[in-house]
Design a protein around this motif. Structure first.
Motif, PDB file in Angstrom:
ATOM      1  N   SER A 126       0.832  -1.194   0.000  1.00  0.00           N
ATOM      2  CA  SER A 126       0.000   0.000   0.000  1.00  0.00           C
ATOM      3  C   SER A 126       0.867   1.245   0.000  1.00  0.00           C
ATOM      4  O   SER A 126       2.075   1.175   0.198  1.00  0.00           O
ATOM      5  N   SER A 127       0.220   2.387  -0.193  1.00  0.00           N
ATOM      6  CA  SER A 127       0.901   3.670  -0.043  1.00  0.00           C
ATOM      7  C   SER A 127      -0.042   4.623   0.701  1.00  0.00           C
ATOM      8  O   SER A 127      -1.248   4.403   0.756  1.00  0.00           O
ATOM      9  N   ALA A 128       0.524   5.668   1.261  1.00  0.00           N
ATOM     10  CA  ALA A 128      -0.185   6.536   2.196  1.00  0.00           C
ATOM     11  C   ALA A 128      -1.479   7.130   1.640  1.00  0.00           C
ATOM     12  O   ALA A 128      -2.487   7.181   2.339  1.00  0.00           O
ATOM     13  N   PHE A 129      -1.462   7.583   0.402  1.00  0.00           N
ATOM     14  CA  PHE A 129      -2.634   8.298  -0.113  1.00  0.00           C
ATOM     15  C   PHE A 129      -3.445   7.471  -1.108  1.00  0.00           C
ATOM     16  O   PHE A 129      -4.165   8.014  -1.929  1.00  0.00           O
ATOM     17  N   CYS A 130      -3.330   6.174  -1.007  1.00  0.00           N
ATOM     18  CA  CYS A 130      -4.002   5.245  -1.922  1.00  0.00           C
ATOM     19  C   CYS A 130      -5.400   4.921  -1.395  1.00  0.00           C
ATOM     20  O   CYS A 130      -5.536   4.201  -0.412  1.00  0.00           O
ATOM     21  N   GLN A 131      -6.420   5.471  -2.036  1.00  0.00           N
ATOM     22  CA  GLN A 131      -7.806   5.225  -1.609  1.00  0.00           C
ATOM     23  C   GLN A 131      -8.204   3.747  -1.741  1.00  0.00           C
ATOM     24  O   GLN A 131      -8.769   3.180  -0.814  1.00  0.00           O
ATOM     25  N   ARG A 182      -7.339   1.244   1.192  1.00  0.00           N
ATOM     26  CA  ARG A 182      -8.185   1.118   2.395  1.00  0.00           C
ATOM     27  C   ARG A 182      -9.229   0.027   2.201  1.00  0.00           C
ATOM     28  O   ARG A 182      -9.445  -0.809   3.081  1.00  0.00           O
ATOM     29  N   ASP A 233       4.046  -0.917   3.622  1.00  0.00           N
ATOM     30  CA  ASP A 233       4.094   0.394   2.995  1.00  0.00           C
ATOM     31  C   ASP A 233       5.128   0.333   1.866  1.00  0.00           C
ATOM     32  O   ASP A 233       6.315   0.124   2.124  1.00  0.00           O
TER      33      ASP A 233
END
Length: 108
Positions: A29-34, A37, A59
């Motif tokens: 995943s990455s921090a701003f990946c909608q 979630r 991450d």
């Protein structure tokens, strides 16, 4: 979900977590990946439903060396590992629960 990665194996050292008894769902995943979630919820649901399956989220930005080694090009990317840590399936993008469950059938 695509086929295996030539028998590549991942273990606790690479993942920073123990493998599941029967299979492991690894999510990059990455921090701003909608979509990450939603993928997290889907994989956690499946891991909760199927005995011996664990879900590990990594991450991608913190694990760039592993991302490059595995050829991860986007997030989310999900790897399905068998009990020995061998990659048996891979999918980029948000997977459907039914596809995850079907992929687990190959791993267990």
């Amino acid at each position: 979900m695509r086929g295996n990665d030539g028998g590549k194996r991942l273990g606790a050292a690479e993942l920073g977590a123990e493998l599941g008894e029967r299979a492991t769902l690894v999510q990059f995943s990455s921090a701003f990946c909608q979509p990450c979630r939603a993928t997290r919820r889907t994989l956690a649901d499946v891991a909760g439903m199927v005995d011996g399956v664990s879900h590990v989220e990594l991450d991608a930005e913190e694990r760039l060396e592993l991302v490059r080694e595995l050829g991860i090009l986007r997030t989310p990317t999900v790897l399905v590992l068998d009990a020995g840590g061998r990659i048996v399936r891979r999918a980029a993008g948000r997977p459907r629960k039914a596809d995850v469950i079907a992929a687990l059938g190959e791993a267990v």
